[in-house]
Design a protein around this motif. Structure first.
Motif, PDB file in Angstrom:
ATOM      1  N   ARG A 202      10.338 -37.097  18.215  1.00  0.00           N
ATOM      2  CA  ARG A 202      10.132 -36.932  19.654  1.00  0.00           C
ATOM      3  C   ARG A 202      11.279 -36.120  20.246  1.00  0.00           C
ATOM      4  O   ARG A 202      12.328 -35.953  19.621  1.00  0.00           O
ATOM      5  CB  ARG A 202      10.082 -38.285  20.350  1.00  0.00           C
ATOM      6  N   VAL A 203      11.075 -35.648  21.473  1.00  0.00           N
ATOM      7  CA  VAL A 203      12.145 -34.930  22.158  1.00  0.00           C
ATOM      8  C   VAL A 203      13.378 -35.826  22.275  1.00  0.00           C
ATOM      9  O   VAL A 203      14.505 -35.389  22.033  1.00  0.00           O
ATOM     10  CB  VAL A 203      11.688 -34.461  23.558  1.00  0.00           C
ATOM     11  N   HIS A 204      13.178 -37.100  22.626  1.00  0.00           N
ATOM     12  CA  HIS A 204      14.314 -38.012  22.785  1.00  0.00           C
ATOM     13  C   HIS A 204      15.072 -38.214  21.477  1.00  0.00           C
ATOM     14  O   HIS A 204      16.273 -38.510  21.482  1.00  0.00           O
ATOM     15  CB  HIS A 204      13.841 -39.363  23.321  1.00  0.00           C
ATOM     16  N   ASP A 205      14.383 -38.039  20.357  1.00  0.00           N
ATOM     17  CA  ASP A 205      15.037 -38.219  19.063  1.00  0.00           C
ATOM     18  C   ASP A 205      16.053 -37.117  18.767  1.00  0.00           C
ATOM     19  O   ASP A 205      16.907 -37.278  17.888  1.00  0.00           O
ATOM     20  CB  ASP A 205      13.997 -38.269  17.942  1.00  0.00           C
ATOM     21  N   ILE A 206      15.968 -36.007  19.483  1.00  0.00           N
ATOM     22  CA  ILE A 206      16.989 -34.963  19.312  1.00  0.00           C
ATOM     23  C   ILE A 206      18.322 -35.485  19.831  1.00  0.00           C
ATOM     24  O   ILE A 206      19.391 -35.132  19.325  1.00  0.00           O
ATOM     25  CB  ILE A 206      16.578 -33.661  20.034  1.00  0.00           C
ATOM     26  N   ARG A 207      18.278 -36.349  20.823  1.00  0.00           N
ATOM     27  CA  ARG A 207      19.488 -37.022  21.323  1.00  0.00           C
ATOM     28  C   ARG A 207      20.083 -37.889  20.208  1.00  0.00           C
ATOM     29  O   ARG A 207      21.294 -37.889  19.988  1.00  0.00           O
ATOM     30  CB  ARG A 207      19.111 -37.865  22.544  1.00  0.00           C
ATOM     31  N   HIS A 208      19.217 -38.623  19.500  1.00  0.00           N
ATOM     32  CA  HIS A 208      19.689 -39.416  18.364  1.00  0.00           C
ATOM     33  C   HIS A 208      20.279 -38.511  17.277  1.00  0.00           C
ATOM     34  O   HIS A 208      21.258 -38.875  16.616  1.00  0.00           O
ATOM     35  CB  HIS A 208      18.533 -40.222  17.766  1.00  0.00           C
ATOM     36  N   SER A 209      19.676 -37.343  17.105  1.00  0.00           N
ATOM     37  CA  SER A 209      20.156 -36.402  16.088  1.00  0.00           C
ATOM     38  C   SER A 209      21.564 -35.921  16.416  1.00  0.00           C
ATOM     39  O   SER A 209      22.407 -35.753  15.527  1.00  0.00           O
ATOM     40  CB  SER A 209      19.200 -35.204  15.991  1.00  0.00           C
ATOM     41  N   HIS A 210      21.809 -35.689  17.698  1.00  0.00           N
ATOM     42  CA  HIS A 210      23.143 -35.281  18.152  1.00  0.00           C
ATOM     43  C   HIS A 210      24.168 -36.359  17.806  1.00  0.00           C
ATOM     44  O   HIS A 210      25.235 -36.066  17.259  1.00  0.00           O
ATOM     45  CB  HIS A 210      23.118 -35.052  19.663  1.00  0.00           C
ATOM     46  N   VAL A 211      23.817 -37.602  18.090  1.00  0.00           N
ATOM     47  CA  VAL A 211      24.732 -38.711  17.819  1.00  0.00           C
ATOM     48  C   VAL A 211      24.967 -38.866  16.322  1.00  0.00           C
ATOM     49  O   VAL A 211      26.104 -39.059  15.878  1.00  0.00           O
ATOM     50  CB  VAL A 211      24.189 -40.026  18.408  1.00  0.00           C
ATOM     51  N   ALA A 212      23.903 -38.777  15.538  1.00  0.00           N
ATOM     52  CA  ALA A 212      24.041 -38.917  14.086  1.00  0.00           C
ATOM     53  C   ALA A 212      24.989 -37.852  13.535  1.00  0.00           C
ATOM     54  O   ALA A 212      25.807 -38.130  12.647  1.00  0.00           O
ATOM     55  CB  ALA A 212      22.670 -38.807  13.418  1.00  0.00           C
ATOM     56  N   TYR A 213      24.891 -36.649  14.074  1.00  0.00           N
ATOM     57  CA  TYR A 213      25.781 -35.567  13.629  1.00  0.00           C
ATOM     58  C   TYR A 213      27.229 -35.868  14.010  1.00  0.00           C
ATOM     59  O   TYR A 213      28.154 -35.665  13.207  1.00  0.00           O
ATOM     60  CB  TYR A 213      25.337 -34.243  14.239  1.00  0.00           C
ATOM     61  N   LEU A 214      27.442 -36.371  15.228  1.00  0.00           N
ATOM     62  CA  LEU A 214      28.800 -36.708  15.664  1.00  0.00           C
ATOM     63  C   LEU A 214      29.397 -37.811  14.791  1.00  0.00           C
ATOM     64  O   LEU A 214      30.575 -37.763  14.423  1.00  0.00           O
ATOM     65  CB  LEU A 214      28.795 -37.154  17.125  1.00  0.00           C
TER      66      LEU A 214
ATOM     67  N   LYS B 169      29.907 -42.747  23.564  1.00  0.00           N
ATOM     68  CA  LYS B 169      29.439 -43.496  24.734  1.00  0.00           C
ATOM     69  C   LYS B 169      29.608 -42.666  26.007  1.00  0.00           C
ATOM     70  O   LYS B 169      28.702 -42.571  26.839  1.00  0.00           O
ATOM     71  CB  LYS B 169      30.216 -44.811  24.831  1.00  0.00           C
ATOM     72  N   GLU B 170      30.771 -42.038  26.165  1.00  0.00           N
ATOM     73  CA  GLU B 170      31.040 -41.227  27.352  1.00  0.00           C
ATOM     74  C   GLU B 170      30.159 -39.988  27.382  1.00  0.00           C
ATOM     75  O   GLU B 170      29.688 -39.565  28.438  1.00  0.00           O
ATOM     76  CB  GLU B 170      32.519 -40.837  27.376  1.00  0.00           C
ATOM     77  N   ARG B 171      29.928 -39.413  26.220  1.00  0.00           N
ATOM     78  CA  ARG B 171      29.117 -38.194  26.131  1.00  0.00           C
ATOM     79  C   ARG B 171      27.656 -38.471  26.486  1.00  0.00           C
ATOM     80  O   ARG B 171      27.000 -37.666  27.142  1.00  0.00           O
ATOM     81  CB  ARG B 171      29.225 -37.622  24.722  1.00  0.00           C
ATOM     82  N   LEU B 172      27.165 -39.629  26.063  1.00  0.00           N
ATOM     83  CA  LEU B 172      25.769 -39.979  26.313  1.00  0.00           C
ATOM     84  C   LEU B 172      25.531 -40.531  27.711  1.00  0.00           C
ATOM     85  O   LEU B 172      24.402 -40.557  28.190  1.00  0.00           O
ATOM     86  CB  LEU B 172      25.296 -41.010  25.282  1.00  0.00           C
ATOM     87  N   GLY B 173      26.592 -41.023  28.355  1.00  0.00           N
ATOM     88  CA  GLY B 173      26.422 -41.623  29.671  1.00  0.00           C
ATOM     89  C   GLY B 173      25.915 -43.047  29.603  1.00  0.00           C
ATOM     90  O   GLY B 173      25.235 -43.520  30.516  1.00  0.00           O
TER      91      GLY B 173
ATOM     92  N   THR C  39      26.023 -48.443  23.089  1.00  0.00           N
ATOM     93  CA  THR C  39      26.170 -47.414  22.060  1.00  0.00           C
ATOM     94  C   THR C  39      26.181 -48.035  20.671  1.00  0.00           C
ATOM     95  O   THR C  39      25.499 -47.559  19.755  1.00  0.00           O
ATOM     96  CB  THR C  39      27.475 -46.622  22.282  1.00  0.00           C
ATOM     97  N   LEU C  40      26.940 -49.120  20.520  1.00  0.00           N
ATOM     98  CA  LEU C  40      27.048 -49.768  19.213  1.00  0.00           C
ATOM     99  C   LEU C  40      25.735 -50.434  18.809  1.00  0.00           C
ATOM    100  O   LEU C  40      25.360 -50.415  17.631  1.00  0.00           O
ATOM    101  CB  LEU C  40      28.176 -50.797  19.238  1.00  0.00           C
ATOM    102  N   ASN C  41      25.034 -51.024  19.773  1.00  0.00           N
ATOM    103  CA  ASN C  41      23.751 -51.661  19.465  1.00  0.00           C
ATOM    104  C   ASN C  41      22.733 -50.647  18.969  1.00  0.00           C
ATOM    105  O   ASN C  41      21.888 -50.948  18.128  1.00  0.00           O
ATOM    106  CB  ASN C  41      23.199 -52.374  20.700  1.00  0.00           C
TER     107      ASN C  41
END
Length: 228
Positions: free
Chosen positions: A169-181, A192-196, A203-205
């Motif tokens: 999904r489009v929202h999963d690209i957000r997850h992809s960004h986090v996984a890369y970080l 956490k700060e980057r995602l708002g 963030t941890l959950n």
């Protein structure tokens, strides 16, 4: 998607029509509750996906911004050129887009923490600048991508089929960004700060299971420091 749209509609009604409360706040989120089932692309998969889009095009810039910033879909669709600080390589997130009753609605973000400033890589800034040059005279306060969420989803599916990457999904690209970080060793507080996110627990959950276990490092540290 439906729950998100209803939530946006009632939030809007609270602000504009003085609705007493948003009934969606009392409803448990629909969909996957198990964070371990997060769908995302690896950097290799994203590279394969973006290679199928013409560089410099609207679609190219859309997905570059999504992957390299991790912003939400509504935040992307509300972006204007004035949100970019080119001298400081910064992106200011201060509004979100919703389509309500066939009307485009630009509203404040879902939480106070969603209002934030994101550092962006130099190459992404240059891509935005090149895109703006092609659209010389485009008003800086107008929506940079005047499309709706459904159109964005259709374009995603189009390029997924074209490049053969797994569908997300489009929202999963957000997850992809986090996984890369996380793969790059970025700490949870920065993410956490980057995602708002409202707090670090959120963030941890959501992403804590993606962090490699630190138990071995702890044992090695104790082994080295515990004996004299």
């Amino acid at each position: 998607m439906i729950q998100h749209q209803l939530n946006a509609l009632f939030n809007h009604a609270q602000k504009i029509y003085n609705l007493k409360e948003n009934p969606c706040k009392k409803v448990k989120k629909m969909g996957k509750s198990d964070a371990n089932k997060l769908e995302f692309w690896t950097k290799t998969e994203y590279d394969r996906f973006i290679a199928g889009i013409e560089p410099g095009s609207e679609d190219y810039l859309i997905f570059e911004i999504l992957f390299w910033t991790g912003i939400r879909e509504g935040e992307l669709l509300a972006l204007s050129l004035s949100d970019f600080d080119m001298s400081g390589n910064l992106l200011h997130i201060n509004k979100t887009y919703n389509r309500i009753r066939k009307r485009d609605v630009i509203d404040t973000p879902k939480t106070e923490n969603s209002v934030r400033t994101i550092d962006i890589p130099n190459f992404l800034k240059e891509e935005v600048q090149e895109y703006s040059k092609k659209h010389y005279g485009f008003p800086e306060d107008h929506r940079l991508f005047p499309i709706v969420a459904r159109t964005l989803q259709k374009r995603l599916k189009k390029y997924e089929a074209l490049t053969g990457v797994k569908p997300i999904r489009v929202h999963d690209i957000r997850h992809s960004h986090v996984a890369y970080l996380i793969y790059q060793g970025v700490e949870p507080l920065i993410i956490k700060e980057r995602l708002g996110h409202k707090d670090i627990q959120m963030t941890l959950n959501t992403y804590g299971h993606l962090y490699p276990s630190q138990q071995k490092k702890v044992a090695e540290m104790l082994d080295n420091k515990g004996r004299y």
